[in-house]
Design an enzyme around this catalytic site. Structure first.
Site, PDB file in Angstrom:
ATOM      1  N   GLN A  52      -4.901   2.187   5.604  1.00 11.28           N
ATOM      2  CA  GLN A  52      -5.050   3.633   5.438  1.00 11.28           C
ATOM      3  C   GLN A  52      -3.830   4.421   5.917  1.00 11.28           C
ATOM      4  OE1 GLN A  52      -6.862   6.088   4.022  1.00 11.28           O
ATOM      5  NE2 GLN A  52      -7.719   4.386   2.853  1.00 11.28           N
TER       6      GLN A  52
ATOM      7  N   PHE B 280       0.823  -1.211   0.000  1.00 11.22           N
ATOM      8  CA  PHE B 280       0.000   0.000   0.000  1.00 11.22           C
ATOM      9  C   PHE B 280       0.857   1.261   0.000  1.00 11.22           C
ATOM     10  CE2 PHE B 280      -3.168  -2.957   1.951  1.00 11.22           C
ATOM     11  CZ  PHE B 280      -4.160  -2.800   0.985  1.00 11.22           C
TER      12      PHE B 280
ATOM     13  N   GLU C 140     -11.782 -12.358  10.934  1.00 11.11           N
ATOM     14  CA  GLU C 140     -12.250 -12.558   9.568  1.00 11.11           C
ATOM     15  C   GLU C 140     -11.969 -13.977   9.079  1.00 11.11           C
ATOM     16  OE1 GLU C 140     -12.208  -8.023   7.801  1.00 11.11           O
ATOM     17  OE2 GLU C 140     -10.387  -9.227   7.607  1.00 11.11           O
TER      18      GLU C 140
END
Length: 437
Positions: free
Chosen positions: A324, A27, A181
């Site tokens: 992020q 990222f 998850e």
């Protein structure tokens, strides 16, 4: 005999165009590269793989929900829109700070004017005996595929066993977003797809457990969201072992710090991360957790022109190791590189918290979004779906991933045994012995 020295095309020493070397295509690294698309610089992106991996969806690959290609993007595809980038498929092994160059595994030396270290992290086993040898981390595509293959190999072995209680016991170590998850997806797979597909296995013989040292899952979330997540996991048949850590991982069991022994056919490790071992040789200042220490403007302390971004870096703001912060850090590094090229001062990172989220299963998720708005159930699930689809690179990845997730969770597909299976060994007859004449 002197070491071979091969610089990248147009070395910085003779070219008026500054050369920016970005190590790592996660990222943060991709955010840096894209942020320099219109800058008057040459960019070399170095990564050990030829593709970028969208890590937040790796657990879907590991549990048969998505194809590996759905969450990866061909790095050289960046050249289609960005002509100032060169992609090098190699591995960084050393940095010569004095001469401003890096050495790659093939003994090639690449000069730089500005260096960005954004090569991410790997699993942290915290020195737990047997963890590295007997558990499965999930920080790369190959690791996710290995989990998927092991899952289906074990299921087929259980189906062939004369005992209906000889099933599959999965232990997920770590109750953070990844652990929740993975466990939720496995429970969904078991309930919706595998019970009708494997009548030979008694339903209770497919167990999914989470082991968490703390007393709650998703400890970084609001208490109400933690409670909701725990209740949803239990409702879906996931057992929560809270309050005790892992003392040892065996090939067929997990031993907890309180002495409890839990049978495990497949142990998934999602308990923490740590920089890769080779970072020790790069001459970079290290802080908590072995992460590279950077200033407010993300330059490495004591090394002007060298930046670190993403999970490998620890800034004064102490940002979490999430997508992020990595993206915004990469974008700020790109702006600061442009500032230095143009003779302007660098600026500190001003992080905008867009929130965090985790999916538990069909129509069940938790999310804390802008302004600390807290969402659960279907609304949070739709928000999670939108964010993850839009976070993927390329229209093909978005379309195939959306189709895969709708097929897994949408009505009426969610009740059909249609997982993307792993590579289970084929059944072959014994080779015939050649006849002697």
């Amino acid at each position: 005999m002197p070491e071979p020295v091969t610089a990248a095309p147009g070395p910085a020493a003779t070219s008026p165009v500054p050369h920016v070397v970005v190590v790592g295509a996660g990222f943060a690294g991709l955010a840096v590269v894209k942020g320099l698309a219109k800058a008057r610089v040459r960019v070399t992106l170095v990564d050990r793989r030829v593709y970028n991996t969208f890590q937040p969806l790796l657990y879907q690959v590991a549990t048969g929900g998505l194809n590996p290609g759905d969450v990866t993007y061909f790095l050289r595809g960046l050249r289609l829109k960005q002509k100032n980038v060169r992609v090098v498929h190699e591995h960084l092994v050393g940095i010569d700070h004095e001469n401003r160059r890096i050495r790659l595994l093939n003994d090639e030396w690449v000069d730089y004017d500005y260096l960005v270290v954004a090569n991410g992290v790997t699993a942290n086993f915290f020195g737990t005996p047997g963890a590295k040898e007997n558990s499965f981390p999930m920080y790369s595509r190959s690791q996710a595929m290995k989990i998927r293959d092991t899952l289906f190999i074990r299921l087929e072995k259980a189906a062939a066993s004369p005992r209906t209680d000889d099933g599959l016991r999965v232990v997920v170590v770590g109750g953070g977003a990844t652990g929740v998850e993975v466990a939720g997806a496995l429970a969904e797979l078991r309930t919706a797809g595998l019970r009708p597909a494997y009548p030979e296995i008694h339903g209770d013989a497919f167990e999914v457990k989470i082991v968490q040292r703390g007393n709650e899952v998703l400890k970084s979330f609001d208490p109400r969201l933690r409670t909701y997540a725990a209740d949803e996991l239990r409702r879906r048949g996931v057992d929560l072992h809270l309050g005790a850590g892992v003392a040892e991982v065996l090939p067929d069991a997990v031993v907890l710090t309180d002495g409890t022994r839990i049978r495990s056919d497949l142990t998934v490790w999602s308990a923490g991360v740590h920089p890769h071992e080779e970072v020790d040789d790069w001459g970079l200042p290290r802080g908590e957790g072995g992460r590279v220490v950077v200033g407010d403007d993300l330059q490495v302390e004591g090394l002007p022109g060298v930046f670190a971004a993403g999970d490998i870096a620890i800034s004064p703001a102490g940002l979490p190791q999430l997508a992020q912060p990595a993206i915004q850090s990469g974008e700020q590094v790109a702006r600061n590189v442009v500032a230095l090229v143009e003779g302007r001062p660098t600026q500190p990172l001003r992080y905008f918290d867009k929130g965090t989220m985790a999916v538990i299963g069909r129509r069940a998720a938790v999310a804390e979004v802008v302004g600390k708005i807290r969402l659960t159930r279907g609304v949070a699930w739709l928000a999670w779906l939108f964010v993850h689809i839009m976070g993927l690179i390329g229209p093909r990845n978005r379309m195939t991933t959306l189709a895969g997730l709708v097929t897994r969770y949408g009505f009426p597909f969610h009740r059909r045994p249609i997982p993307i299976v792993g590579d289970v060994p084929t059944v072959r007859p014994p080779k015939r012995t050649p006849r002697s004449r």
